[in-house]
Write a protein that holds these residues in place. Structure first.
Motif, PDB file in Angstrom:
ATOM      1  N   SER A  57       1.153  -1.651  -0.298  1.00  0.00           N
ATOM      2  CA  SER A  57       0.046  -0.068  -0.052  1.00  0.00           C
ATOM      3  C   SER A  57       0.923   1.510  -0.701  1.00  0.00           C
ATOM      4  CB  SER A  57      -1.127   0.149   0.982  1.00  0.00           C
ATOM      5  OG  SER A  57      -0.351  -0.697   2.504  1.00  0.00           O
ATOM      6  N   VAL A  58       0.547   2.150  -0.604  1.00  0.00           N
ATOM      7  CA  VAL A  58       0.920   3.935  -0.796  1.00  0.00           C
ATOM      8  C   VAL A  58       0.007   4.668   0.107  1.00  0.00           C
ATOM      9  CG1 VAL A  58      -0.115   4.169  -2.870  1.00  0.00           C
ATOM     10  CG2 VAL A  58       1.753   4.873  -1.988  1.00  0.00           C
ATOM     11  N   LEU A  59       0.531   5.745   1.406  1.00  0.00           N
ATOM     12  CA  LEU A  59      -0.067   6.192   2.777  1.00  0.00           C
ATOM     13  C   LEU A  59       0.478   7.881   1.902  1.00  0.00           C
ATOM     14  CD1 LEU A  59      -1.905   6.637   4.296  1.00  0.00           C
ATOM     15  CD2 LEU A  59      -0.066   6.468   5.957  1.00  0.00           C
ATOM     16  N   ALA A  60      -0.648   8.818   1.924  1.00  0.00           N
ATOM     17  CA  ALA A  60      -0.060   9.994   1.419  1.00  0.00           C
ATOM     18  C   ALA A  60      -0.626  10.697   2.150  1.00  0.00           C
ATOM     19  CB  ALA A  60      -0.214  10.400   0.263  1.00  0.00           C
ATOM     20  N   THR A  61      -0.082  12.052   3.163  1.00  0.00           N
ATOM     21  CA  THR A  61      -0.919  12.294   4.081  1.00  0.00           C
ATOM     22  C   THR A  61      -0.255  13.656   4.215  1.00  0.00           C
ATOM     23  OG1 THR A  61       1.368  11.937   6.384  1.00  0.00           O
ATOM     24  CG2 THR A  61      -0.758  10.723   6.029  1.00  0.00           C
ATOM     25  N   ASP A  79      -3.279  -2.757  -7.240  1.00  0.00           N
ATOM     26  CA  ASP A  79      -4.185  -3.408  -7.330  1.00  0.00           C
ATOM     27  C   ASP A  79      -5.695  -4.483  -7.064  1.00  0.00           C
ATOM     28  OD1 ASP A  79      -2.100  -4.046  -9.354  1.00  0.00           O
ATOM     29  OD2 ASP A  79      -0.798  -5.835  -8.692  1.00  0.00           O
ATOM     30  N   ALA A  80      -5.629  -2.620  -6.138  1.00  0.00           N
ATOM     31  CA  ALA A  80      -6.960  -3.485  -5.669  1.00  0.00           C
ATOM     32  C   ALA A  80      -8.663  -2.181  -5.964  1.00  0.00           C
ATOM     33  CB  ALA A  80      -7.047  -2.570  -3.908  1.00  0.00           C
ATOM     34  N   LEU A  81      -9.636  -1.948  -6.698  1.00  0.00           N
ATOM     35  CA  LEU A  81      -9.912  -1.064  -6.698  1.00  0.00           C
ATOM     36  C   LEU A  81     -10.654  -0.623  -5.722  1.00  0.00           C
ATOM     37  CD1 LEU A  81     -11.384  -2.635  -9.493  1.00  0.00           C
ATOM     38  CD2 LEU A  81     -10.613  -0.700  -9.652  1.00  0.00           C
ATOM     39  N   LYS A  82     -10.350  -0.685  -4.313  1.00  0.00           N
ATOM     40  CA  LYS A  82     -10.673   0.688  -3.721  1.00  0.00           C
ATOM     41  C   LYS A  82      -9.481   1.341  -2.502  1.00  0.00           C
ATOM     42  CE  LYS A  82     -14.698  -1.845  -3.179  1.00  0.00           C
ATOM     43  NZ  LYS A  82     -15.794  -0.753  -2.898  1.00  0.00           N
ATOM     44  N   ALA A  83      -9.762   2.284  -2.412  1.00  0.00           N
ATOM     45  CA  ALA A  83      -9.302   3.720  -1.480  1.00  0.00           C
ATOM     46  C   ALA A  83      -9.484   4.177  -0.837  1.00  0.00           C
ATOM     47  CB  ALA A  83      -8.525   4.609  -2.812  1.00  0.00           C
ATOM     48  N   GLN A 128      -9.281   2.854 -11.575  1.00  0.00           N
ATOM     49  CA  GLN A 128      -8.249   1.914 -11.756  1.00  0.00           C
ATOM     50  C   GLN A 128      -6.988   1.671 -10.729  1.00  0.00           C
ATOM     51  OE1 GLN A 128      -5.248   4.931 -14.168  1.00  0.00           O
ATOM     52  NE2 GLN A 128      -4.232   2.858 -15.526  1.00  0.00           N
ATOM     53  N   THR A 129      -6.469   0.550 -10.736  1.00  0.00           N
ATOM     54  CA  THR A 129      -5.924  -0.012  -9.646  1.00  0.00           C
ATOM     55  C   THR A 129      -4.533   0.753  -9.687  1.00  0.00           C
ATOM     56  OG1 THR A 129      -4.762  -1.860 -11.066  1.00  0.00           O
ATOM     57  CG2 THR A 129      -7.004  -2.492  -9.938  1.00  0.00           C
ATOM     58  N   PRO A 130      -3.809   1.141  -8.994  1.00  0.00           N
ATOM     59  CA  PRO A 130      -2.400   1.180  -8.702  1.00  0.00           C
ATOM     60  C   PRO A 130      -1.656   0.248  -9.228  1.00  0.00           C
ATOM     61  CG  PRO A 130      -3.619   2.188  -6.457  1.00  0.00           C
ATOM     62  CD  PRO A 130      -4.805   1.473  -7.557  1.00  0.00           C
ATOM     63  N   PHE A 131      -0.637   0.536  -9.963  1.00  0.00           N
ATOM     64  CA  PHE A 131       0.138  -0.764 -10.514  1.00  0.00           C
ATOM     65  C   PHE A 131       1.311  -0.227 -10.287  1.00  0.00           C
ATOM     66  CE2 PHE A 131      -0.644   2.053 -14.636  1.00  0.00           C
ATOM     67  CZ  PHE A 131      -0.112   1.688 -15.031  1.00  0.00           C
ATOM     68  N   GLU A 173      10.152  -2.204 -13.570  1.00  0.00           N
ATOM     69  CA  GLU A 173      11.122  -1.128 -12.712  1.00  0.00           C
ATOM     70  C   GLU A 173      11.233  -0.523 -11.638  1.00  0.00           C
ATOM     71  OE1 GLU A 173       9.432  -0.283 -15.962  1.00  0.00           O
ATOM     72  OE2 GLU A 173      10.557  -1.313 -17.870  1.00  0.00           O
ATOM     73  N   ASN A 174      10.306  -1.176 -11.259  1.00  0.00           N
ATOM     74  CA  ASN A 174      10.053  -0.819  -9.752  1.00  0.00           C
ATOM     75  C   ASN A 174       9.246   0.435  -9.586  1.00  0.00           C
ATOM     76  OD1 ASN A 174      10.380  -3.173  -8.402  1.00  0.00           O
ATOM     77  ND2 ASN A 174      12.393  -3.050  -8.840  1.00  0.00           N
ATOM     78  N   LYS A 175       8.408   0.928 -10.740  1.00  0.00           N
ATOM     79  CA  LYS A 175       8.052   2.344 -10.664  1.00  0.00           C
ATOM     80  C   LYS A 175       6.617   1.790  -9.716  1.00  0.00           C
ATOM     81  CE  LYS A 175      10.780   4.515 -12.865  1.00  0.00           C
ATOM     82  NZ  LYS A 175      11.136   5.551 -14.245  1.00  0.00           N
ATOM     83  N   LEU A 176       5.963   3.139  -9.179  1.00  0.00           N
ATOM     84  CA  LEU A 176       4.733   2.297  -8.503  1.00  0.00           C
ATOM     85  C   LEU A 176       3.581   3.724  -9.772  1.00  0.00           C
ATOM     86  CD1 LEU A 176       2.381   1.367  -7.830  1.00  0.00           C
ATOM     87  CD2 LEU A 176       2.781   2.566  -5.270  1.00  0.00           C
ATOM     88  N   TYR A 177       2.488   3.233 -10.595  1.00  0.00           N
ATOM     89  CA  TYR A 177       1.278   4.247 -11.084  1.00  0.00           C
ATOM     90  C   TYR A 177       0.247   4.714 -10.010  1.00  0.00           C
ATOM     91  CZ  TYR A 177       4.865   5.162 -14.638  1.00  0.00           C
ATOM     92  OH  TYR A 177       5.719   5.323 -15.573  1.00  0.00           O
ATOM     93  N   VAL A 178      -0.233   5.965  -9.681  1.00  0.00           N
ATOM     94  CA  VAL A 178      -1.788   5.926  -9.217  1.00  0.00           C
ATOM     95  C   VAL A 178      -2.652   6.796  -9.970  1.00  0.00           C
ATOM     96  CG1 VAL A 178      -0.246   5.094  -6.957  1.00  0.00           C
ATOM     97  CG2 VAL A 178      -0.600   7.818  -7.918  1.00  0.00           C
ATOM     98  N   ASN A 179      -3.983   6.810  -9.405  1.00  0.00           N
ATOM     99  CA  ASN A 179      -4.674   7.510  -9.883  1.00  0.00           C
ATOM    100  C   ASN A 179      -4.498   8.950 -10.126  1.00  0.00           C
ATOM    101  OD1 ASN A 179      -7.187   9.677 -11.508  1.00  0.00           O
ATOM    102  ND2 ASN A 179      -8.123   7.131 -11.885  1.00  0.00           N
ATOM    103  N   LEU A 180      -4.345   9.970 -10.591  1.00  0.00           N
ATOM    104  CA  LEU A 180      -3.513  11.503 -10.081  1.00  0.00           C
ATOM    105  C   LEU A 180      -5.034  12.359 -10.069  1.00  0.00           C
ATOM    106  CD1 LEU A 180      -1.787  13.762  -9.238  1.00  0.00           C
ATOM    107  CD2 LEU A 180      -1.375  13.978 -12.144  1.00  0.00           C
TER     108      LEU A 180
END
Length: 78
Positions: free
Chosen positions: A9-13, A24-28, A39-42, A46-53
């Protein structure tokens, strides 16, 4: 903060905002409230994480617009 080993998981505060997304989860969650993503985060090989901006921007109170002719997204904050 990325917690890839335990929870994937990724946590932004920031101040009074907390956004948590899981690979890979459709819940946030935003401040504990659950939302369904389009869209799921993936992660890439290359170990880069993409999230829905758009989701993150709008959760933070920003306005997102899309210019389909120029193919440009604009994010406006207060």
């Amino acid at each position: 903060m990325w917690n890839g080993i335990k929870t994937k998981s990724v946590l932004a505060t920031k101040e009074n905002l907390s956004i948590k997304m899981t690979l890979d989860a459709l819940k946030a969650t935003v401040n504990g409230n659950e939302y369904t993503l389009t869209q799921t985060p993936f992660a890439t090989p290359e170990n880069k994480l993409y999230v829905n901006l758009r989701f993150i921007s709008e959760a933070a109170g920003a306005t997102v617009s899309w210019d389909n002719v120029k193919k440009i997204a604009t994010i406006t904050t207060k």
